[in-house]
Motif scaffolding. Structure first.
Motif, PDB file in Angstrom:
ATOM      1  N   PHE A   1       0.830  -1.207   0.000  1.00  0.00           N
ATOM      2  CA  PHE A   1       0.000   0.000   0.000  1.00  0.00           C
ATOM      3  C   PHE A   1       0.868   1.263   0.000  1.00  0.00           C
ATOM      4  CE2 PHE A   1      -3.369  -2.909   0.962  1.00  0.00           C
ATOM      5  CZ  PHE A   1      -4.516  -2.285   0.505  1.00  0.00           C
ATOM      6  N   ASP A   2       1.984   1.201   0.699  1.00  0.00           N
ATOM      7  CA  ASP A   2       2.858   2.376   0.757  1.00  0.00           C
ATOM      8  C   ASP A   2       3.441   2.699  -0.614  1.00  0.00           C
ATOM      9  OD1 ASP A   2       4.380   4.379   2.381  1.00  0.00           O
ATOM     10  OD2 ASP A   2       6.088   3.223   1.642  1.00  0.00           O
ATOM     11  N   TYR A   3       3.833   1.673  -1.358  1.00  0.00           N
ATOM     12  CA  TYR A   3       4.416   1.914  -2.673  1.00  0.00           C
ATOM     13  C   TYR A   3       3.378   2.475  -3.641  1.00  0.00           C
ATOM     14  CZ  TYR A   3       6.385   1.170  -7.282  1.00  0.00           C
ATOM     15  OH  TYR A   3       6.815   1.368  -8.571  1.00  0.00           O
ATOM     16  N   LEU A   4       2.189   1.907  -3.617  1.00  0.00           N
ATOM     17  CA  LEU A   4       1.155   2.383  -4.546  1.00  0.00           C
ATOM     18  C   LEU A   4       0.747   3.829  -4.256  1.00  0.00           C
ATOM     19  CD1 LEU A   4      -1.148  -0.764  -4.844  1.00  0.00           C
ATOM     20  CD2 LEU A   4       0.480   0.116  -6.524  1.00  0.00           C
ATOM     21  N   LYS A   5       0.843   4.228  -2.999  1.00  0.00           N
ATOM     22  CA  LYS A   5       0.454   5.600  -2.665  1.00  0.00           C
ATOM     23  C   LYS A   5       1.596   6.594  -2.862  1.00  0.00           C
ATOM     24  CE  LYS A   5      -1.252   8.495   1.143  1.00  0.00           C
ATOM     25  NZ  LYS A   5      -1.672   8.530   2.572  1.00  0.00           N
ATOM     26  N   ASN A   6       2.800   6.202  -2.427  1.00  0.00           N
ATOM     27  CA  ASN A   6       3.911   7.153  -2.391  1.00  0.00           C
ATOM     28  C   ASN A   6       5.003   6.895  -3.426  1.00  0.00           C
ATOM     29  OD1 ASN A   6       2.880   8.560  -0.022  1.00  0.00           O
ATOM     30  ND2 ASN A   6       3.437   6.714   1.110  1.00  0.00           N
TER      31      ASN A   6
END
Length: 660
Positions: free
Chosen positions: A252-257
């Motif tokens: 989730f962190d990669y897809l957002k940031n």
């Protein structure tokens, strides 16, 4: 030498901070978790490499850590020079971040969490490892690896020790060789639980800035009974849960940031997760699919897919194939044969629904007068099965079903309040103020449970296999109840969960901080009788009446009420001053307990008369001075040209010695 590990963790954390996270949110937590994952990777790679050259020994392991620390130190000085950073400035930044996080949690929540895990830390440091699975196979393999200088498979009556994934034990192997002691074994899961709480806090902050959500979510995760109990053991369910929750967060962190460090930490987590426990795949799969779909939908992320997929596949194979191949050589399958009984075989959708319900009802049981609550629930479950036309104990859906009551053992404790909070989350999802991505996170969490139930049948000790699901659900619980509860309601809920968890931290049935003997002899019997709870508190109920770890001798913690007989037996063994000891065991024998109590310089152990395929690893030159058996072999037997005769028998144990 044990200080080499925390030194490496500190250096890895500082390097990750300077290289990737000093200008991002949550820099300390991100840096520390990334550094820990890189340390885990080093342990996995170095163990396999040293094992290939028969160098699994204290000098080689120590040397590898010295080299690793030297490399990290060199990188630290380079990064520090490049970024013009001082030690004081970095320390001040970390302290500022820690202070801000504690202020967000609030003094009350911090105090509850610190006290709860201070209790479990004391037990983890003081108590000798005495979990049943650990005594049989988790820890027993370490002695044979050290003895033979590698991590190759060996002849063993206990198939789990040579077919179940080994990464957690690789960590124990390093701490044992560096320190020469078992003292640090139970800290592995304790620290993994701390890492999981850090990951959960970041997942919640990823979806919401609500302080209430953060407090509820962390308290939910920290107070799960099975989690509290396992944090004091040498099992591996919290270790694999760490990699599962980390995979979910990084996705989730990669897809957002669009942070590349998050993307390329995922292959490491996948490789190490599979190396820890096969259930990693079932729980992490939905998050992996979500990540790939998300990358495909964003044009600027598509170019990373090929490299990410290649890294995931390559690293997983490189780290796991050596162990899988060793297992395949013996059993004809890379995962062995001992776990086949846990796999499902469905003949229709009703069987699958049955299995899901039984996994769910595992946590719904509780104590009640006359067991009326459990009887009611079980009757409802049986009615559902009758309506579906499915036998509740249909073949292929696991063990015979049984409702739990209340258990303080790390193999059987269930999460009664936790499961009800998760169930209540489901209807609240439609009214709670959650973002679209948070709802996707919740859906993936439930999907991971459904996938798990598709492959793994119901087991009475299945609660520990559900740890990853409950910890993945913790952010969802925090977000949902954080959006619907008033401040006073959240305070009441967290306090209630904390109070409910304290008995599990203090009164573990295998290694209690407070004596359970006093509790179950003086306090509980009148309650049990007055309320007609019908709970067995005799010796047949997993040795509930235990002394405190503060006063109990290691032998009693290992053998419980059988310790007096074991003292006599061990005296019989040591009286012969054997240098070579043979074990003729069953799958459930406490291999490690024998090693722990009989270990002496120059003394070696080996399994003899092995009946499973690993018998080909028996050394034909090994002629034991004594053979300890936990299954009858008659009055005498021949082994490698030597006749052994029965010398002593008691309490289901036999001692054989060479005939004159």
């Amino acid at each position: 030498m044990m200080l080499l590990i925390p030194t490496a963790l500190l250096l890895a954390t500082a390097n990750c901070y300077l290289a990737f996270y000093q200008d991002s949110g949550q820099p300390l937590r991100r840096s520390l978790l990334s550094g820990a994952i890189l340390l885990f990777l080093f342990i996995a790679v170095s163990t396999e490499l040293l094992g290939a050259f028969n160098q699994v020994n204290r000098p080689a392991i120590t040397g590898s850590w010295v080299l690793y620390n030297a490399a990290l130190s060199f990188l630290w000085f380079r990064l520090r020079k490049t970024h013009n950073a001082s030690v004081g400035a970095i320390a001040q930044s970390w302290l500022k971040g820690l202070r801000s996080f504690c202020q967000t949690l609030g003094l009350r929540t911090v105090a509850m969490l610190v006290l709860l895990y201070a209790i479990t830390l004391v037990v983890a440091v003081i108590a000798v490892p005495n979990n049943q699975d650990s005594l049989s196979y988790h820890l027993s393999r370490i002695g044979y690896w050290v003895q033979q200088g590698n991590v190759a498979h060996y002849a063993s009556h206990i198939e789990r020790s040579i077919s179940f994934s080994p990464f957690s034990e690789y960590i124990h192997l390093h701490t044992f060789l560096l320190s020469g002691s078992e003292r640090y074994f139970e800290l592995v899961q304790w620290f993994c639980q701390a890492g999981i709480l850090a990951l959960i806090s970041m997942i919640i902050c990823h979806f919401s800035g609500s302080r209430i959500a953060l407090r509820v979510g962390l308290c939910f995760a920290a107070t799960l009974p099975i989690v509290v109990l396992e944090s004091m053991t040498t099992q591996n369910d919290l270790v694999v849960a760490f990699f599962i929750v980390a995979t979910a967060f990084f996705a989730f962190d990669y897809l957002k940031n669009n942070r590349l460090p998050s993307l390329y930490l995922i292959p490491i987590c996948c490789a190490l997760g599979m190396m820890t426990k096969g259930t990693f795949l079932f729980c992490a799969l939905p998050f992996g699919i979500y990540l790939l779909i998300g990358m495909l939908r964003k044009q600027d992320l598509r170019k990373q897919i090929a490299g990410f997929a290649a890294a995931s596949l390559t690293l997983t194979l490189v780290l796991n194939v050596p162990f899988w191949y060793r297992t395949y050589e013996l059993f004809g399958t890379p995962v062995g044969t001992i776990s086949k009984g846990n796999q499902t075989t469905f003949f229709g959708p009703g069987d699958y629904v049955s299995n899901v319900l039984k996994h769910l009802f595992l946590h719904l049981g509780f104590i009640s007068p006359g067991n009326s609550y459990n009887n009611f629930l079980q009757s409802q479950l049986e009615n559902v099965h009758q309506a579906m036309g499915v036998d509740i104990n249909a073949p292929g859906t696991g063990m015979a079903f049984k409702m739990n009551k209340l258990n303080f053992n790390e193999d059987f404790a269930h999460n009664f309040f936790g499961i009800w909070l998760i169930i209540l989350c489901i209807p609240l999802l439609f009214t709670a103020r959650l973002s679209k991505t948070a709802r996707w996170y919740g859906a993936l969490t439930f999907m991971s449970f459904l996938i798990f139930c598709f492959f793994i049948g119901y087991q009475i000790y299945g609660s520990r296999l559900h740890i990853a699901f409950f910890l993945l659900a913790a952010p969802l619980v925090g977000l949902v109840f954080g959006s619907v509860l008033p401040a006073w309601g959240a305070k009441f809920l967290t306090l209630f969960l904390w109070l409910a968890a304290l008995p599990f931290a203090l009164l573990s049935s295998s290694h209690p901080l407070l004596s359970t003997k006093w509790f179950f002899e003086k306090v509980f019997p009148p309650i049990n009788s007055a309320l007609h709870l019908n709970i067995r508190i005799d010796a047949a109920n997993l040795n509930l009446k235990q002394e405190s770890v503060l006063s109990a001798e290691p032998g009693r913690l290992l053998w419980g009420e059988h310790w007096p007989e074991m003292q006599v037996f061990l005296a019989q063994v040591n009286a012969r001053n054997p240098q070579k000891i043979g074990f003729d065991f069953t799958e459930a024998s406490f291999d490690y307990a024998y090693q722990y109590l009989l270990r002496q310089p120059g003394r070696t152990f080996a399994h003899v008369r092995v009946a499973n395929p690993s018998h080909v690893r028996e050394d034909p030159a090994f002629r034991p001075d004594v053979v300890i058996a936990e299954k009858p072999a008659g009055q005498a037997f021949d082994y490698h040209g030597q006749r052994y005769v029965l010398q002593w028998e008691a309490d289901g144990k036999w001692l054989y010695v060479p005939s004159k």
